[in-house]
Design an enzyme around this catalytic site. Structure first.
Site, PDB file in Angstrom:
ATOM      1  N   GLY A 174      79.624 -27.515 -20.029  1.00 35.67           N
ATOM      2  CA  GLY A 174      79.525 -28.032 -21.392  1.00 35.67           C
ATOM      3  C   GLY A 174      78.197 -28.737 -21.596  1.00 35.67           C
ATOM      4  O   GLY A 174      77.736 -29.466 -20.722  1.00 35.67           O
TER       5      GLY A 174
ATOM      6  N   ARG B 278      79.567 -21.084 -19.017  1.00 39.30           N
ATOM      7  CA  ARG B 278      80.545 -21.193 -17.928  1.00 39.30           C
ATOM      8  C   ARG B 278      80.482 -19.853 -17.187  1.00 39.30           C
ATOM      9  O   ARG B 278      80.375 -18.802 -17.807  1.00 39.30           O
ATOM     10  CB  ARG B 278      81.938 -21.471 -18.477  1.00 39.30           C
ATOM     11  CG  ARG B 278      81.965 -22.714 -19.361  1.00 39.30           C
ATOM     12  CD  ARG B 278      83.331 -23.356 -19.481  1.00 39.30           C
ATOM     13  NE  ARG B 278      83.272 -24.449 -20.456  1.00 39.30           N
ATOM     14  CZ  ARG B 278      83.051 -25.725 -20.128  1.00 39.30           C
ATOM     15  NH1 ARG B 278      82.883 -26.087 -18.876  1.00 39.30           N
ATOM     16  NH2 ARG B 278      82.999 -26.658 -21.071  1.00 39.30           N
TER      17      ARG B 278
ATOM     18  N   ASP C 237      81.308 -31.288 -13.672  1.00 36.29           N
ATOM     19  CA  ASP C 237      82.149 -30.911 -12.553  1.00 36.29           C
ATOM     20  C   ASP C 237      81.870 -29.517 -11.971  1.00 36.29           C
ATOM     21  O   ASP C 237      81.541 -29.382 -10.785  1.00 36.29           O
ATOM     22  CB  ASP C 237      83.587 -30.956 -13.110  1.00 36.29           C
ATOM     23  CG  ASP C 237      84.590 -30.907 -12.020  1.00 36.29           C
ATOM     24  OD1 ASP C 237      84.473 -31.735 -11.096  1.00 36.29           O
ATOM     25  OD2 ASP C 237      85.468 -30.027 -12.074  1.00 36.29           O
TER      26      ASP C 237
ATOM     27  N   THR D 229      77.384 -34.879 -18.496  1.00 34.17           N
ATOM     28  CA  THR D 229      78.613 -34.519 -19.217  1.00 34.17           C
ATOM     29  C   THR D 229      79.067 -35.706 -20.028  1.00 34.17           C
ATOM     30  O   THR D 229      79.059 -36.840 -19.542  1.00 34.17           O
ATOM     31  CB  THR D 229      79.750 -34.097 -18.263  1.00 34.17           C
ATOM     32  OG1 THR D 229      80.978 -34.104 -19.015  1.00 34.17           O
ATOM     33  CG2 THR D 229      79.920 -35.058 -17.104  1.00 34.17           C
TER      34      THR D 229
ATOM     35  N   ASP E  35      81.955 -36.388 -20.717  1.00 33.27           N
ATOM     36  CA  ASP E  35      83.243 -36.876 -20.215  1.00 33.27           C
ATOM     37  C   ASP E  35      83.074 -38.051 -19.244  1.00 33.27           C
ATOM     38  O   ASP E  35      84.032 -38.799 -19.011  1.00 33.27           O
ATOM     39  CB  ASP E  35      84.003 -35.742 -19.522  1.00 33.27           C
ATOM     40  CG  ASP E  35      84.258 -34.570 -20.457  1.00 33.27           C
ATOM     41  OD1 ASP E  35      84.423 -34.808 -21.661  1.00 33.27           O
ATOM     42  OD2 ASP E  35      84.289 -33.422 -19.986  1.00 33.27           O
TER      43      ASP E  35
ATOM     44  N   ASP F   3      82.941 -38.099 -16.103  1.00 33.53           N
ATOM     45  CA  ASP F   3      83.971 -38.026 -15.052  1.00 33.53           C
ATOM     46  C   ASP F   3      83.461 -37.540 -13.695  1.00 33.53           C
ATOM     47  O   ASP F   3      84.237 -37.019 -12.895  1.00 33.53           O
ATOM     48  CB  ASP F   3      85.130 -37.136 -15.530  1.00 33.53           C
ATOM     49  CG  ASP F   3      84.671 -35.710 -15.824  1.00 33.53           C
ATOM     50  OD1 ASP F   3      83.452 -35.448 -15.817  1.00 33.53           O
ATOM     51  OD2 ASP F   3      85.539 -34.850 -16.063  1.00 33.53           O
TER      52      ASP F   3
ATOM     53  N   ARG G 123      88.319 -34.770 -21.057  1.00 34.15           N
ATOM     54  CA  ARG G 123      89.119 -34.026 -20.052  1.00 34.15           C
ATOM     55  C   ARG G 123      90.166 -34.969 -19.445  1.00 34.15           C
ATOM     56  O   ARG G 123      90.954 -35.525 -20.191  1.00 34.15           O
ATOM     57  CB  ARG G 123      88.210 -33.419 -18.999  1.00 34.15           C
ATOM     58  CG  ARG G 123      87.314 -32.300 -19.610  1.00 34.15           C
ATOM     59  CD  ARG G 123      86.809 -31.361 -18.547  1.00 34.15           C
ATOM     60  NE  ARG G 123      86.397 -32.090 -17.374  1.00 34.15           N
ATOM     61  CZ  ARG G 123      86.291 -31.556 -16.162  1.00 34.15           C
ATOM     62  NH1 ARG G 123      86.555 -30.270 -15.977  1.00 34.15           N
ATOM     63  NH2 ARG G 123      85.896 -32.280 -15.152  1.00 34.15           N
TER      64      ARG G 123
END
Lengths: 320, 320, 320, 320
Positions: free
Chosen positions: B11, B72, B103, B125, B127, B129, B171
């Site tokens: 992303g 992706r 990730d 990202t 996110d 994460d 996510r």
């Protein structure tokens, strides 16, 4: 008149506070007293009414929403509700009313007018779907909010070579989709005012990719169908994995743009001019770049809103 | 090393372009040559690779998305794909690689490292994460984008005395919800890291109204459940008509904030420092306000991301 | 403690309202009473003090400036003024004070501490020049405001192939110039912490043009000299027609960023924690990404602010 | 016509890129070829001309400035320069020209028209001072940029109970000051089109304070005098310590607003319509909300720009 009131009703729109401020300041400037009614027609009927002073509207010009709150109040469609509202106004010695809002608000203003109560409607809705005006308070802010989102989505669409469907507000009108779509460089705009053919939508996506376009953005007016449904229908025409974004209530908020603040200020001040002269039964608009007043009964019963559909053709020529 | 390459994968996130720019400019400053790989690992395997020069990254620091495109590419999970990628790099005489992403991108970088190819991962990202760093490139921009939307929604929520559920990305991580929720003054924040009790959610809404609050905004991390489901569940506990807004891909775009641009610049330049010294197998992070490098194998296999859950308690204390 | 107060002093900074809100909400959450002092130390001495309730800080988290107003009040440097202030606090039964502001505000807090009055300082200044913290409330917003201006100026600079000198705030500190300069891709950053050589400034402009750069943006910290003087000095080294923009007070306003709101909220709540335990004589900071408290006497008498000058070198490497 | 060209000249304005994009896309849609001329008339005379294709204007709609660059080029005032320019156009087989810019650009277009070369002028200047149109490309963005600054300055002005003088662009026109002033809620607006009396300015500041106003913001058009001079003059009338902010070139940059993008798109496409029919010697405008074309000779020799001075009176009534 010596004492007037103002209320906001229906969906809120950026610039409503600027309009209230203009009503208050202009009324004070003219030596009148001015009252604010909370929660639209619900507050009118309930008598939730208070006097407004110079500082009550300080710094309000920049705020989104409406500090008088708004509410949908279907009960005002009954004669009983309307007469109760007029009674409340009279109890406070209020001789005229300014109503700021969209379609439903105007119908309330129309009813008051028919009961002989001096009322002036100011068009305030992001949907821009009110007859009697080219532009409503809040529309300019809304299209810039949508545009900002389109610019952001294009970053992702370009980076991933993707198709995006962006569902925007507007009830049955395509104005937001048209203006935001043209300004956002959307490849396709789907509006209630124009038929569309899903096969053609699909073909254009494919053609765009062949031309080397890195993204396809389709702006879809909510009045046509919802975004997820559109994506499903599109998928029937080929392997089009479109992402759907529903912008939602974000479109109704935000600090108003310069245009919306100026327009709201012009409307608010002009409404006071008319009430001061004892004139009601009017709705204000900006038509051909001029602030005008029309008979509210005529306008609502015979008028209709006409979006600038020339933008539709323009977009087909320059954004494909 | 004399010749390195950079790719973005997964992303997209605001600040990826700033990171690419820093890699390019720092490499040129150090007398190295630098190549850009389009479309992430897909382009790596396909050999979609070109040399980048000083002006190729001019004005890129302000742009959202990634001008190297992203994709992706699950095929890169196979050894075959990985070896093909390394072969392409060698064909171009490229001795080291910078991978910017989340990730999945890190897993690709890990695979390359295990094959002995010098690779450095930069966390990019929204996110937030990724293990090995307190903050990822794009997170600061994303929380400000969400915040901007929350401020707008609050205009409407306040004007109409309503409850809004705002579903945000992340996510399985609650970072966006936590930071945006605290900064947006959201009454409640629902994240995967903390159990919640719908009955309590309902009670708090009621209590807020009793305290005179004009709005209730609930920020919901997508990792918990989706917004519409949440609204349905809530409705089982009483007459709570909550509006749902799903912010969607808007969160991934936009011109990066100052922090994201500075962080991306620091990461990009530091990555080149390591590659210049012949060091790979690292992932960079900002930990305790310092730019650090960790072993990518250790970090991915043993590390974990820990969101700042102290913000959860803080919000309960000050935003109710 | 059962009753505390809060004031803002010195130059206003975005996020001050968020900090006040956190003090108020956390104090109420802890069962304490909380008072607001208007106009900083001037209002303290004059007794311009009122109790604050839950709704007084509603929607304040998003507002720039300070709703408690601020003022410079040199008279508070006298012991007489300080004792008068403490007397007022005691008159209202207030047992502890939170002071939000910059340098001068901290000196007031130090004086109160030395008189034995429990006081906690929160760093609030866009200049980011307070010892004991890596970041002050308002700094993140200010650098994003400057960045926004730099992005706009670059449009014009690129379109016209021009050199721009942009003078930014920071008093004697270069933080704003450093962070905004790096994030804005400024070709040169001039700060008080680093000597500069005007001949070299001129040479770099010329080199940039030879490399094909369409613009040169020089970010100049006000602590070095003013922009017009800089342009004059530069002109002595060749035919450099630089435009000067002095961003001015725009840098001090605006709705705070997510970071500033979160930081302000953390500081405000933590200050209440300490006062609740009866602890004063502290100033709060975020150091290595952690909220900490330091002895205010030590910090002000021995501490010093250290800007991240590594950004200076970074910029030379990637933005030339 | 089969082959046309486009240039931007004079000060850049947000939306120029959107106008270029519309010219390019519409020309391609009509089966024509289109060329871009770099650096305005300077590039025209020098033959700095290249063909533009579909993707050359991809994503350009959102960018500030002009990717064709602009320049002031007084030499184009000579007949020699003009004939040289026409010669270059003919060398490339270009049959018609679109000029986007302000006053000086229009004079160039006028000269080309008088030499019989088919030329169409599009009004692009933030100053909004071009005859033949109510609004110029860039004006809407500029007033929103100024408004954003006014909102920020008001934070500080309110927090410190201060008077601010904000000098804005506009050359000899007061449009920016009027629109930004009304929308920013400025207490006073000083424009070249209206005489002002400094004693009255001073009196109004004092009256505002007495009414409880926390700030006084005076928006000053640069065409009247500069901000520092104004502050000095004001000080002669009493102890008015006004802060001065000169917004400067920030006003000329930024991503264009929705209105500016739509207007620029309409103008660009319409210009191609006329050239396709072989018509030149025109300048386009939006008058009474309609896109119109006027004879460029008539317009420049007899026309004049009329700002909406009704806004001046409006502001006096509602913002004091």
């Amino acid at each position: 008149m010596k004492r007037i009131a103002v209320l906001t009703s229906g969906g809120d729109a950026p610039g409503m506070n600027a309009a209230i401020r203009a009503v208050v300041r202009k009324a004070l400037y003219e030596g009148m007293e001015v009252f604010g009614i909370n929660y639209g027609y619900a507050g009118l009927v309930a008598g939730d009414i208070r006097q407004l002073h110079h500082n009550d509207v300080g710094d309000m010009i920049s705020r989104g929403g409406t500090f008088l709150y708004s509410a949908r109040y279907p009960e005002f469609a009954t004669e009983e509700g309307q007469l109760k509202g007029i009674e409340q106004l009279k109890k406070f010695g209020i001789e005229g009313l300014v109503v700021i809002g969209g379609d439903g608000s105007y119908r309330g203003a129309l009813a008051l007018t028919k009961h002989g109560y001096p009322t002036i409607g100011l068009p305030g809705t992001i949907d821009n779907d009110i007859p009697g005006t080219d532009f409503c308070i809040g529309f300019d802010t809304a299209i810039n909010t949508v545009l900002d989102s389109l610019d952001k989505i294009r970053d992702t669409a370009t980076s991933h070579v993707r198709t995006f469907i962006v569902e925007v507000m507007g009830r049955n009108a395509g104005d937001i989709a048209l203006w935001a779509g043209v300004s956002g460089g959307a490849e396709q705009i789907i509006i209630p005012e124009k038929e569309f053919d899903m096969a053609e939508v699909a073909t254009k996506i494919t053609e765009g990719r062949e031309k080397g376009k890195k993204h396809t953005i389709i702006v879809l007016a909510e009045g046509v169908m919802n975004g997820n449904k559109f994506a499903e229908e599109l998928y029937k025409f080929g392997d089009y994995h479109a992402r759907v974004t529903v912008l939602g209530h974000v479109q109704r908020g935000g600090s108003p743009t310069a245009r919306d603040r100026v327009l709201a200020s012009q409307f608010g001040a002009r409404a006071v001019d008319y009430l001061k002269e004892g004139k009601g039964g009017l709705c204000l608009g900006i038509v051909n770049n001029e602030i005008i007043a029309s008979d509210i009964i005529d306008t609502l019963e015979k008028g209709s809103h006409r979006p600038n559909v020339a933008l539709y053709k323009l977009n087909q020529e320059i954004s494909n």
